[in-house]
Design an enzyme around this catalytic site. Structure first.
Site, mmCIF file in Angstrom:
data_model
loop_
_atom_site.group_PDB
_atom_site.id
_atom_site.type_symbol
_atom_site.label_atom_id
_atom_site.label_comp_id
_atom_site.label_asym_id
_atom_site.label_seq_id
_atom_site.Cartn_x
_atom_site.Cartn_y
_atom_site.Cartn_z
ATOM 1 N N ALA A 1 0.535 -1.244 -0.048
ATOM 2 C CA ALA A 1 -0.034 -0.322 0.469
ATOM 3 C C ALA A 1 1.084 1.133 -0.284
ATOM 4 O O ALA A 1 0.245 2.128 -0.648
ATOM 5 C CB ALA A 1 -0.797 0.203 1.253
ATOM 6 N N LYS A 2 2.271 1.044 0.484
ATOM 7 C CA LYS A 2 3.127 2.320 0.221
ATOM 8 C C LYS A 2 2.175 3.943 1.101
ATOM 9 O O LYS A 2 2.301 4.506 0.755
ATOM 10 C CB LYS A 2 3.467 2.473 -1.317
#
Ligand SMILES: O=C(O)c1cc(=O)[nH]c(=O)n1[C@@H]1O[C@H](COP(=O)(O)O)[C@@H](O)[C@H]1O
Length: 272
Positions: free
Chosen positions: A92-93
């Site tokens: 998901a960074k």
């Protein structure tokens, strides 16, 4: 899943393969489009066919978020479907001010029940710390990414010759431990993995970029393997789209098997 369980799975399967679950409706076999949830139907076959050869799965949330609420539902179902014997990585960074990071951590660790999340280090310690407070969960911090844009900042050198990604590794390794912190290092930067290992000899690395992006698994193993293997190597498109026909599951299985065989060989060659 804790570190010793992960290492045990790697030794058992003789594989450190992470299958990237990045499904896009334009690319999945057309016969699946008549299913109620084509994305989940696709993922389910991919998981069933590759489970013998993989120790981790990494859905990149962009591929689900792009589809709106139904995409999020497919992501939830996919994470639920994955067995507890594999590491479930939400790619998901994320990363924001502490108060917001706490909510991201809840979303991915508690609501979605992922084991690990990819996090950007750019906002610093207080943006990463909330993720590290969750018992039994992992943060996978971006260090040296596989894209050409990593040249822009990550390989930038200060006056003492230290590159930014090295500073990220040096500073952040004290934020967590080898039991809850991993790093992303791209396979396209194989030669740099030796430099990474000088700073963090013991942490696990998540290494994307073999397959579609052309990184070398041999180099990754040669420069990156440590006493506990210390590697998860991801391939997404190379496995998912090995065939666009009804045989896509078998084709994905073959690709995953090929990677596993290469990994088994490298474990014999470089494993300690
Ligand atoms: O964090 C990641 O997983 C990641 C970091 C990086 O440096 N490079 C990189 O490709 N990735 C992700 O890894 C996957 C690579 O996909 P393929 O190139 O299709 O194997 C994608 O989900 C990317 O977003």
């Amino acid at each position: 899943m804790n570190k010793s369980q992960l290492v045990e799975q790697i030794r058992q399967k003789q594989s450190y393969l992470c299958v990237g679950l990045d499904p896009s409706l334009e690319k999945i076999p057309s016969h699946l489009l008549k299913e109620k949830d084509p994305v989940f139907a696709f993922n389910k076959v991919i998981i069933d066919e590759t489970l013998d050869f993989a120790v981790a799965y990494k859905p990149n949330t962009a591929f689900y978020e792009a589809l709106g609420p139904s995409g999020w539902e497919s992501l939830e179902k996919t994470l639920e479907y994955l067995p507890s014997s594999v590491l479930k990585i939400a790619d998901a960074k994320r990363g924001d001010i502490g108060n917001t990071s706490t909510l991201y951590a809840k979303a991915f660790f508690e609501t979605l029940k992922a084991d690990a999340i990819t996090v950007a280090p750019y906002m610093g310690k207080d943006s990463v710390a909330p993720f590290l407070e969750f018992e039994g969960k992992w943060v996978i911090l971006l260090a040296l990414t596989s894209n050409t844009g990593s040249l822009d900042f990550q390989l930038f050198q200060d006056t003492s010759g230290t590159q930014l990604f090295e500073e990220v590794l040096k500073k952040s390794q004290t934020w967590g431990t080898v039991d809850n912190l991993m790093y992303v290092v791209g396979a396209t930067r194989g030669e740099k993995i030796a430099d990474v290992r000088k700073i963090i000899p013991d942490h696990f690395l998540l290494v994307p970029g073999v397959g579609a992006q052309g990184g070398s698994l041999q180099d990754v193993a040669k420069y990156g393997m440590n006493d506990n293997v210390g590697l998860l190597v991801n391939s997404s498109r190379g496995i998912l789209y090995a065939s666009s026909g009804v045989d896509f599951g078998k084709a994905a299985r073959n690709e995953a098997h090929k990677l596993q065989e290469e990994m088994e060989q490298s474990l014999q060659e470089y494993g300690r």
